[in-house]
Design a protein around this motif. Sequence first.
Motif, PDB file in Angstrom:
ATOM      1  N   SER A  82      -0.682   8.434   7.815  1.00  0.00           N
ATOM      2  CA  SER A  82      -0.519   6.859   8.180  1.00  0.00           C
ATOM      3  C   SER A  82      -0.654   6.604   9.749  1.00  0.00           C
ATOM      4  O   SER A  82      -0.591   5.525   9.803  1.00  0.00           O
ATOM      5  N   THR A 121      -4.655  -0.913   3.794  1.00  0.00           N
ATOM      6  CA  THR A 121      -4.087  -1.640   5.129  1.00  0.00           C
ATOM      7  C   THR A 121      -5.000  -2.680   5.607  1.00  0.00           C
ATOM      8  O   THR A 121      -6.125  -2.553   5.286  1.00  0.00           O
ATOM      9  N   GLU A 123      -6.172  -2.640   8.597  1.00  0.00           N
ATOM     10  CA  GLU A 123      -7.019  -2.061   9.606  1.00  0.00           C
ATOM     11  C   GLU A 123      -8.433  -1.707   9.089  1.00  0.00           C
ATOM     12  O   GLU A 123      -9.310  -1.401   9.917  1.00  0.00           O
ATOM     13  N   TYR A 148      -8.277   7.118  10.908  1.00  0.00           N
ATOM     14  CA  TYR A 148      -7.133   6.662   9.855  1.00  0.00           C
ATOM     15  C   TYR A 148      -7.860   5.648   9.110  1.00  0.00           C
ATOM     16  O   TYR A 148      -7.875   5.394   8.012  1.00  0.00           O
ATOM     17  N   ARG A 191       9.875   4.005  17.658  1.00  0.00           N
ATOM     18  CA  ARG A 191       9.957   4.767  18.779  1.00  0.00           C
ATOM     19  C   ARG A 191      10.570   4.153  20.036  1.00  0.00           C
ATOM     20  O   ARG A 191      11.422   4.739  20.722  1.00  0.00           O
ATOM     21  N   ARG A 212      -0.184  -7.494  16.836  1.00  0.00           N
ATOM     22  CA  ARG A 212       0.294  -7.041  15.121  1.00  0.00           C
ATOM     23  C   ARG A 212       0.786  -8.104  14.610  1.00  0.00           C
ATOM     24  O   ARG A 212       1.567  -8.880  15.039  1.00  0.00           O
ATOM     25  N   ARG A 271      -4.155   3.534  23.807  1.00  0.00           N
ATOM     26  CA  ARG A 271      -4.890   4.319  22.620  1.00  0.00           C
ATOM     27  C   ARG A 271      -6.526   4.138  22.688  1.00  0.00           C
ATOM     28  O   ARG A 271      -7.082   3.085  22.935  1.00  0.00           O
ATOM     29  N   HIS A 274      -8.470   1.424  20.564  1.00  0.00           N
ATOM     30  CA  HIS A 274      -7.251   0.360  20.547  1.00  0.00           C
ATOM     31  C   HIS A 274      -7.635  -0.794  19.829  1.00  0.00           C
ATOM     32  O   HIS A 274      -8.322  -1.891  20.543  1.00  0.00           O
TER      33      HIS A 274
END
Length: 332
Positions: A82, A121, A123, A148, A191, A212, A271, A274
């Motif tokens: 994930s 998702t 995404e 992913y 995190r 997000r 990233r 990204h």
Amino acid sequence: MPSMLVTGGAGFIGANFVHHVLAHTDSSITVLDKLTYAASREALEGLPEGRVRLVVGDVADPEVVDPLVAAADAVVHFAAESHNDNSLRDPSPFIRTNLVGTFTLLEAVRKHDVRYHHVSTDEVYGDLALDDPERFTEATPYNPSSPYSASKAGSDHLVRAWVRSFGVRATLSNCSNNYGPWQHIEKFIPRQITNVLDGTRPKLYGSGENVRDWIHADDHSSAVLAILERGRPGETYLVGADGEQDNATVLRLILELMGQPADAFDHVTDRAGHDLRYAIDSAKLRRELGWTPARGDFREGLAETIDWYREHEAWWRPHKDATEARYAEAGQ
Ligand code: NAD
Ligand code: TDX
């Protein structure tokens, strides 16, 4: 729904769903989970005896999957690799679990004619511009960016092909970013919380303007159950709670709630590839199934989540050094 097979039920959202189903239905559950680095047996502790059992195994292994599907009235498929950053380091487990695993389950539900729900998702749709007035809907074309999200997109396509070609009784859901207890500390919110608890500075990728659309995992679970019980076969439902926030704002809120100065974080390497912005229009789910999020207050949910990580240090502490070492290699 007397007997449910929940794949990935020892992961962050799958375990939340197991708790939700046991609390709101009379179903019994078999969890099929490989117990990868992302799983927690602890998340399944203290559940009513006799209503849930854990089978340790791989969703891509037909010999494991077939008899479990044959014995189930419904399958809810959460199991996946994930994490986007991991998929950039090594895509291979994403291909096996997310694509071959979904294929294996689809062949079994086809053979035994078992109801199937596929958890995916937002995404898969790629990203939106920051100033785009549109949000993702069920009609948005697929345009995944990372290994992913491409593997999840491919798995969604497999499900639709099995519906159309073989008449499999399946529904799909595409949800936005989840947060809440038991989320692996490799992910953004836990995190940063555990960095602060650890006395390390939080790490923001790039400029931090990426947006997000946050939803509490409890609300994702109630949506999946509503779709499983009342969704129309073959249909896709987008799941979201109108929770758009840019990463810098989320990080500043974490710092404020944890009593830290607003600038007590580092900008780190962005990233690769990204995605800029995700945003979900969940009107179809709300209109057709009457679903509404119950945990829409992000500040309150985040404060509760911070408390949870404070109280569960024994759970995350053993994974912190190895997780941060992986990020350090990528300059993140
Ligand atoms: P997670 O990484 O926390 O948990 C995944 C679980 O799947 C783990 O328990 C792991 O052991 C298990 N698993 C992995 N490979 C397996 C295999 N081959 N066989 C059996 N079990 C295996 O993931 P999560 O964040 O809980 O996500 C669950 C699902 O929800 C995924 O399908 C993901 O794509 C989807 N999703 C997640 C989010 C999010 O914000 N986290 C948002 C939308 C959709
Ligand atoms: O240390 C970090 N700093 C940072 O700025 C980390 C780990 C992330 N980020 C950024 C990247 C993203 O813009 O925060 C945002 C959220 O990152 P992740 O938690 O890795 O989530 P994301 O990549 O958005 O994907 C998540 O939502 C969709 C889940 O991990 C997926 O499983 C889900 O499909």
